[in-house]
Scaffold this motif. Sequence first.
Motif, mmCIF file in Angstrom:
data_model
loop_
_atom_site.group_PDB
_atom_site.id
_atom_site.type_symbol
_atom_site.label_atom_id
_atom_site.label_comp_id
_atom_site.label_asym_id
_atom_site.label_seq_id
_atom_site.Cartn_x
_atom_site.Cartn_y
_atom_site.Cartn_z
ATOM 1 N N GLU A 70 0.839 -1.207 0.000
ATOM 2 C CA GLU A 70 0.000 0.000 0.000
ATOM 3 C C GLU A 70 0.878 1.265 0.000
ATOM 4 O O GLU A 70 0.643 2.201 -0.779
ATOM 5 N N LYS A 71 1.901 1.252 0.848
ATOM 6 C CA LYS A 71 2.789 2.416 0.916
ATOM 7 C C LYS A 71 3.538 2.584 -0.414
ATOM 8 O O LYS A 71 3.730 3.707 -0.883
ATOM 9 N N SER A 72 3.945 1.464 -0.998
ATOM 10 C CA SER A 72 4.708 1.539 -2.255
ATOM 11 C C SER A 72 3.875 2.194 -3.347
ATOM 12 O O SER A 72 4.335 3.128 -4.003
ATOM 13 N N ILE A 73 2.655 1.716 -3.532
ATOM 14 C CA ILE A 73 1.885 2.265 -4.665
ATOM 15 C C ILE A 73 1.464 3.716 -4.408
ATOM 16 O O ILE A 73 1.283 4.486 -5.336
ATOM 17 N N SER A 74 1.372 4.084 -3.121
ATOM 18 C CA SER A 74 1.005 5.488 -2.851
ATOM 19 C C SER A 74 2.139 6.432 -3.260
ATOM 20 O O SER A 74 1.935 7.626 -3.417
ATOM 21 N N LYS A 75 3.328 5.901 -3.454
ATOM 22 C CA LYS A 75 4.472 6.744 -3.864
ATOM 23 C C LYS A 75 4.546 6.916 -5.395
ATOM 24 O O LYS A 75 5.309 7.719 -5.892
ATOM 25 N N LEU A 76 3.768 6.087 -6.129
ATOM 26 C CA LEU A 76 3.956 6.077 -7.589
ATOM 27 C C LEU A 76 3.118 7.130 -8.303
ATOM 28 O O LEU A 76 1.919 7.253 -8.045
ATOM 29 N N ASP A 77 3.760 7.886 -9.211
ATOM 30 C CA ASP A 77 3.031 8.790 -10.094
ATOM 31 C C ASP A 77 3.054 8.167 -11.483
ATOM 32 O O ASP A 77 4.061 7.596 -11.879
ATOM 33 N N GLY A 78 1.965 8.339 -12.213
ATOM 34 C CA GLY A 78 1.959 7.840 -13.586
ATOM 35 C C GLY A 78 0.943 6.730 -13.751
ATOM 36 O O GLY A 78 0.015 6.585 -12.951
ATOM 37 N N ALA A 79 1.129 5.975 -14.819
ATOM 38 C CA ALA A 79 0.161 4.925 -15.142
ATOM 39 C C ALA A 79 0.739 3.575 -14.758
ATOM 40 O O ALA A 79 1.903 3.314 -15.006
ATOM 41 N N TYR A 80 -0.083 2.756 -14.139
ATOM 42 C CA TYR A 80 0.400 1.414 -13.845
ATOM 43 C C TYR A 80 -0.746 0.415 -13.687
ATOM 44 O O TYR A 80 -1.852 0.758 -13.290
ATOM 45 N N ALA A 81 -0.434 -0.820 -14.075
ATOM 46 C CA ALA A 81 -1.199 -1.990 -13.667
ATOM 47 C C ALA A 81 -0.099 -2.918 -13.201
ATOM 48 O O ALA A 81 0.852 -3.162 -13.955
ATOM 49 N N THR A 82 -0.167 -3.364 -11.970
ATOM 50 C CA THR A 82 0.973 -4.112 -11.453
ATOM 51 C C THR A 82 0.534 -5.277 -10.578
ATOM 52 O O THR A 82 -0.513 -5.220 -9.916
ATOM 53 N N LEU A 83 1.321 -6.345 -10.622
ATOM 54 C CA LEU A 83 1.127 -7.501 -9.735
ATOM 55 C C LEU A 83 2.441 -7.748 -9.013
ATOM 56 O O LEU A 83 3.513 -7.653 -9.618
ATOM 57 N N LEU A 84 2.332 -8.104 -7.743
ATOM 58 C CA LEU A 84 3.559 -8.363 -6.976
ATOM 59 C C LEU A 84 3.371 -9.640 -6.156
ATOM 60 O O LEU A 84 2.310 -9.849 -5.557
ATOM 61 N N ILE A 85 4.388 -10.495 -6.175
ATOM 62 C CA ILE A 85 4.389 -11.672 -5.299
ATOM 63 C C ILE A 85 5.674 -11.651 -4.483
ATOM 64 O O ILE A 85 6.681 -11.081 -4.911
ATOM 65 N N SER A 86 5.603 -12.265 -3.289
ATOM 66 C CA SER A 86 6.765 -12.176 -2.403
ATOM 67 C C SER A 86 6.843 -13.413 -1.516
ATOM 68 O O SER A 86 5.807 -13.931 -1.061
ATOM 69 N N GLU A 87 8.057 -13.845 -1.250
ATOM 70 C CA GLU A 87 8.226 -14.966 -0.314
ATOM 71 C C GLU A 87 7.758 -14.565 1.082
ATOM 72 O O GLU A 87 7.475 -15.411 1.910
ATOM 73 N N ALA A 88 7.629 -13.249 1.320
ATOM 74 C CA ALA A 88 7.135 -12.781 2.615
ATOM 75 C C ALA A 88 5.658 -13.169 2.814
ATOM 76 O O ALA A 88 5.198 -13.312 3.950
ATOM 77 N N SER A 89 4.910 -13.315 1.722
ATOM 78 C CA SER A 89 3.502 -13.753 1.767
ATOM 79 C C SER A 89 3.287 -14.712 0.615
ATOM 80 O O SER A 89 2.710 -14.340 -0.418
ATOM 81 N N PRO A 90 3.760 -15.946 0.735
ATOM 82 C CA PRO A 90 3.841 -16.819 -0.439
ATOM 83 C C PRO A 90 2.495 -17.311 -0.980
ATOM 84 O O PRO A 90 2.467 -17.977 -2.012
ATOM 85 N N ASP A 91 1.395 -16.961 -0.297
ATOM 86 C CA ASP A 91 0.074 -17.398 -0.754
ATOM 87 C C ASP A 91 -0.755 -16.224 -1.293
ATOM 88 O O ASP A 91 -1.975 -16.322 -1.437
ATOM 89 N N THR A 92 -0.092 -15.114 -1.612
ATOM 90 C CA THR A 92 -0.833 -13.878 -1.924
ATOM 91 C C THR A 92 -0.315 -13.233 -3.208
ATOM 92 O O THR A 92 0.888 -13.240 -3.462
ATOM 93 N N ILE A 93 -1.253 -12.677 -4.006
ATOM 94 C CA ILE A 93 -0.855 -11.785 -5.106
ATOM 95 C C ILE A 93 -1.371 -10.390 -4.767
ATOM 96 O O ILE A 93 -2.566 -10.205 -4.482
ATOM 97 N N PHE A 94 -0.494 -9.416 -4.768
ATOM 98 C CA PHE A 94 -0.882 -8.024 -4.561
ATOM 99 C C PHE A 94 -1.091 -7.384 -5.925
ATOM 100 O O PHE A 94 -0.328 -7.662 -6.864
ATOM 101 N N PHE A 95 -2.094 -6.521 -6.010
ATOM 102 C CA PHE A 95 -2.376 -5.893 -7.311
ATOM 103 C C PHE A 95 -2.727 -4.416 -7.132
ATOM 104 O O PHE A 95 -3.187 -4.003 -6.055
#
Length: 602
Positions: free
Chosen positions: A147-172
Motif C-alpha cells: 500500500e505504501k509503495s503504490i502510494s508513492k507512484l506517479d503515472g500509469a500502472y497496472a501491477t502484480l507483486l508476489i513475495s516470499e514474505a507472503s507466499p500465498d498472496t498476489i498483490f495488485f
Amino acid sequence: MCGIVGYIGAKEKKEILLDGLQELEYRGYDSAGIAIIENNKLKYFKAVGKLQNLRDKTKDYTSSGFGVSIGHTRWATHGKPTELNAHPHLGKFSFVVHNGIIENYQNIKDELQKEGVRFISQTDTETIVHLFEHYYAKSNDSFDSFEKSISKLDGAYATLLISEASPDTIFFAKNGSPMLIGFDGDDIYFASSDTPIIGKAKEVYYLEDGEYGYAKDGEVKLFDKDGEKSFTTKPLATDKAMAQKDGYRFFMEKEIYEQSSVMSDTMIGRVLDDRVEFEELDESFFDGIENIKICACGTSYHSALTGAYLLERVAKIPCQVEIASEFRYKEPLLRDNTLFITISQSGETADTLEALKMAKRAGLKSLSICNVDNSSIVRESDRAILTRAGIEKGVASTKAFATQTMVLWMLTLYIAQRENSITKEILAQELDAMRHTPKALKVTEKLHNKLTRLSKRYLHGHGFFFIGRDIFFPLALEGALKLKEISYLHAEGYPSGEMKHGPIALADSELFTIALMPKSLHYEKIKSNVEELSARDATILAISPEPFELADDFVQTQYSSHPMLEFFEMMVVTQLLSLEVSVRLGNDVDMPRNLAKSVTVE
Ligand code: AGP
C-alpha cells in the motif's frame, strides 16, 4: 504493448501463464518472463524475443501444487529489450510485473540507491519491487508495504507483486493501465485484458483506477483511497475474437481510440523537458547531411509529406518526398549529402524496400521510421526509429499514421536542436505542444455520436473532396484515402487553393467537400477557398474550431495555439467519419476488399 497475466491456485501455473501471454502476443512485445512461488520457493524464467524462447527455457519445469504466479510480455520503453530489463523484476525475495509508466521512478530510484539498494535493470518497474522490500524491512507487513509503495507512484500502472514474505498472496494495483480479475471457484486470475482468461475464469471484475488490494485463499480484498470496498463481478465473455478488440466493433475502431495512449509510448524517453532525444541516433549521424529525401507508400507517404513541411519550416533543411513506386524507375539523382528516410508501418512494403536498396547502392545514409522491429526495412537501414504504435490490425492505417507523423515532428526538433535553427523559446513551445498531443487525440463519446449521425448523409453523391492547406493538405490526402479504402466511395485529397484550377468544375450539391479549417494556420485563406465551393452549391462539411456559417454540416474542434494539435484532432474526425460511413454501407471495415495489410509485391 506489454501484457500481464497472473494466477493463484493449484493448477499447473506455467501453462496458464504461457498460454495467457500467448493470447496477448498480438499486442507486440520483445521479451517475456514468468515468476512462480510454490512450496515457499521462488522460481523465475525470462527470455528475449518470441514466447517460444520462454517455452524452451521452461520445458523441464512444472508447477503442480498450490502457488502464486505472474507473467509478462514486455515491449521496451525504458531500456533495451534484454533479459535484465524483462519482467518480472526481482528484489531480494519478491517479484513484480508492471504495465504503464512510473513517471517519478528516477526520484524513487535515486532515494533507494542512496540507501544502498542495487538496481540491475534500466526499467522504471524495478523501483516498485525495491520500494516494497524497503517498506517491508521496516514493518514486516506485506500489505502495508505494498500500500505504501503504490502510494508513492506517479503515472500509469497496472501491477502484480508476489513475495516470499507472503507466499500465498498476489498483490495488485491499477491506475491508468487496464487490469481485471477473473474468478473460477477458488482459482483467481489476473490479466491486462480478457483474452488470456477466457475459457478459464467464469466471472470477471474490471478494476477501476486507484483500486488495489490482494488475492489470497480464494478471496480478493479490494481497496481504494477510502479504504476497503465491495465489488460485483460479472460473467466473462466467451468470444476471444471480440475480446481482442477490447469490446470495440472493429480493430480499426480500437486503433483509433488507442491513438491517445499509443502517442505517449511514441514520446516516452524521447520528448524530454528541454529537448528531443533518440537513443537510436547519435549526433555524428547527421554529419555532412544537407538534404533529406523521404520515400514511402500510401498512408506512410502522407505522413512523409507532413514531415517535409515541418523539416523545411522548423529544422530549415531541404526535404523532398517521393512515392516509392515512382522513385524506383525515375533514375533519380542521388547525392551523398542526402539522408534517405523510408517510412513504413510494416517494414515489408516491396516498393519502399527496393527504393531503400537503391539509395544504399548510391552510397546514401539511410534512416527508417517503422512500426515493426527487425522487419526488412529496419534491417536494411543504417538506423531505425520505431514508432511504437503496437500491432496494427485494421488494414486501413490509423495509429501508424499518427505515430509516424509524431516521429517526424520529433525528428524535426532533433535536427533543429543540432543545427541551432530553433530558439530555446520556440523549442519549449513545440515540446509543450507535443506533450498535449495525447489529449488532442482523445475520442469523446459526443464526437463519435456526432459523426455516426452525420455519416448517414454521406453515403452517395458523385465524390468527396477533402481539402486543406499546408500540413492539412497531406491530412486531406490521408482522410480521402481512409474513406476510399473502407467505404469504396470515390474521394480525393486536394490543396484547397488548387480547387479553382480545375476540380471546382465538379462542384454541385452532390459533391461533398470535407474542409479542414484550422484556426491556427492560414484560416482566412482556406475560408475563401471553401466559400468559392459553397457559392457553386457544393455540400460542405467543415471541420474547424471556428463556426462557419456556409457549412452544411459542422464538426467543431478545439481552439489551439499549435497547428499540430489541430492536425491530430482533425485526423481523428476524418478517421471516425470514414469508419461510420463504412459501417452504414455494410462493408468489412477491418479487411476491405482488394487490400492487404502489407504489400510485399511490386
Ligand atoms: C493505409 O491505410 C494503407 N493500407 C496503405 O496505403 C499503406 O499505408 C501502404 O501500403 C504502405 O504500407 P507500409 O506503411 O506498411 O509501408
